[in-house]
Enzyme design. Structure first.
Site, mmCIF file in Angstrom:
data_model
loop_
_atom_site.group_PDB
_atom_site.id
_atom_site.type_symbol
_atom_site.label_atom_id
_atom_site.label_comp_id
_atom_site.label_asym_id
_atom_site.label_seq_id
_atom_site.Cartn_x
_atom_site.Cartn_y
_atom_site.Cartn_z
ATOM 1 N N LYS A 1 -5.886 3.007 7.606
ATOM 2 C CA LYS A 1 -7.100 2.358 8.097
ATOM 3 C C LYS A 1 -6.857 0.853 8.267
ATOM 4 O O LYS A 1 -6.063 0.274 7.518
ATOM 5 C CB LYS A 1 -8.282 2.647 7.171
ATOM 6 N N SER B 1 11.076 0.183 8.572
ATOM 7 C CA SER B 1 10.357 -1.038 8.232
ATOM 8 C C SER B 1 11.250 -2.232 8.497
ATOM 9 O O SER B 1 12.465 -2.169 8.281
ATOM 10 C CB SER B 1 9.942 -1.012 6.755
ATOM 11 N N ARG B 2 10.644 -3.320 8.940
ATOM 12 C CA ARG B 2 11.429 -4.536 9.194
ATOM 13 C C ARG B 2 11.958 -5.151 7.902
ATOM 14 O O ARG B 2 13.005 -5.785 7.908
ATOM 15 C CB ARG B 2 10.580 -5.557 9.950
ATOM 16 N N ASP C 1 -11.430 -5.953 6.706
ATOM 17 C CA ASP C 1 -10.363 -5.079 6.215
ATOM 18 C C ASP C 1 -10.853 -4.302 4.995
ATOM 19 O O ASP C 1 -10.735 -3.073 4.960
ATOM 20 C CB ASP C 1 -9.103 -5.885 5.891
ATOM 21 N N ILE D 1 0.820 -1.203 0.000
ATOM 22 C CA ILE D 1 0.000 0.000 0.000
ATOM 23 C C ILE D 1 0.857 1.257 0.000
ATOM 24 O O ILE D 1 0.487 2.279 -0.588
ATOM 25 C CB ILE D 1 -0.986 0.001 1.194
#
Length: 308
Positions: free
Chosen positions: A90, A36-37, A168, A14
């Site tokens: 969201k 970020s991992r 979702d 996303i």
């Protein structure tokens, strides 16, 4: 004002599809870091955790949190405690209570918190809201059906507790519904279909009403193949309304009356900049409250196992 120094946390699909292009075209922002991992963003500093990023790049003024909702609370508290404005993808969190806690912390720290609902910014949503405000609504039907294998391939977090499952995408429909209906509604019954090997539902049917007995029904399903369905249909005294393609098109009695190119994420970031400049927050929890009510009131039905 100078551009807002912003950072992205959670670099996944996303982010690459929507957040980065929207930020690149908005002069209100300067993207200066990411955490970020697994993912990275070219041309800026990248870190493995939000804590490391905030410590190393104090110039960050705002963060956009795009990791799964089960992991968002701790990251949001870290950012807010450090005096950063926070954009929540969201759904804004895994529970209503944790988002309420974040809202209180944002107010305490004097920074902005934004619970984003991208589907509310679909091109025809405002036109639908205007139409329904001027009509007597007889009933509303929400049909939100898509192919989970296409949109979430091999994403295990959506099937875990707190991942919301079919809610979702379904919460996108709820975010539009709660925005365009002239009166609030509440859930009266629901059936949630859980694959026997998963902790989140793959389908749901929900009935809503209000004090005036308005008939609203929703069908969410993640097993749809072929053409995807993202429609809100209303029968009114002024004609039949169809808000289709996730809010992109509005038709009244079969005639298209509103259709524009999709600009959801650019509009979200425009709104985030507005509330930062105004020194306030925008945290509407109505869509998430409906999800919580569905889980609390809904009857569970177990269906065949789901495998990617």
């Amino acid at each position: 004002m100078s551009p807002i120094n912003i950072a992205i946390v959670g670099v996944g699909k996303i982010v690459r599809d929507q957040h980065l292009p929207a930020l690149a075209k908005n002069a209100d922002y300067r993207l200066i870091a990411a955490a970020s991992r697994h993912g990275t963003v070219d041309g800026i500093d990248n870190f493995k955790s939000i804590e490391a990023m905030i410590d190393a790049v104090p110039a960050v003024e705002a963060v956009s949190l795009c990791m799964p909702p089960q992991y968002r609370y701790e990251a949001a508290r870290t950012a807010l405690a450090a005096g950063k404005h926070v954009f929540l993808e969201k759904p804004p969190g895994a529970t209503l209570s944790e988002v309420a806690d974040l809202e209180a912390l944002a107010e305490e720290k004097g920074v902005s918190l934004f619970a984003s609902w991208h589907s509310r910014y679909a091109p025809a949503v405002e036109a639908a809201k205007t139409f329904l405000a001027s009509a007597a609504i007889r009933n509303v039907r929400i049909i939100w059906k898509e192919d989970v294998r296409h949109w979430h391939p091999n994403q295990e977090w959506i099937w875990a507790a707190g991942g919301l499952g079919v809610f979702d995408p379904g919460i996108n429909a709820l975010s539009i519904m709660t925005h365009i209906l002239p009166r609030p509604v509440f859930i009266t019954s629901a059936t949630l279909e859980f694959p026997e090997n998963r902790d989140a539902p793959i389908a749901a049917t929900i009935a809503f009403s209000d004090a005036e007995k308005l008939d609203v029904a929703a069908e969410f399903d993640w097993r749809q193949t072929g053409k995807q369905s993202w429609d809100i249909v209303a029968e009114t005294d002024a004609g039949g309304m169809v808000l289709s393609e996730g809010g992109a098109k509005l038709a009244i009695d079969g005639k298209i009356v509103h259709e524009e190119p999709e600009q959801e994420y650019p509009m979200l970031y425009r709104r985030f900049a507005e509330i930062i400049k105004a020194g306030r927050s925008d945290v509407d929890l109505a869509p998430l409250r409906h999800v919580a009510d569905a889980f609390m009131l809904g009857r569970r039905k177990f269906v065949e196992a789901f495998h990617d």
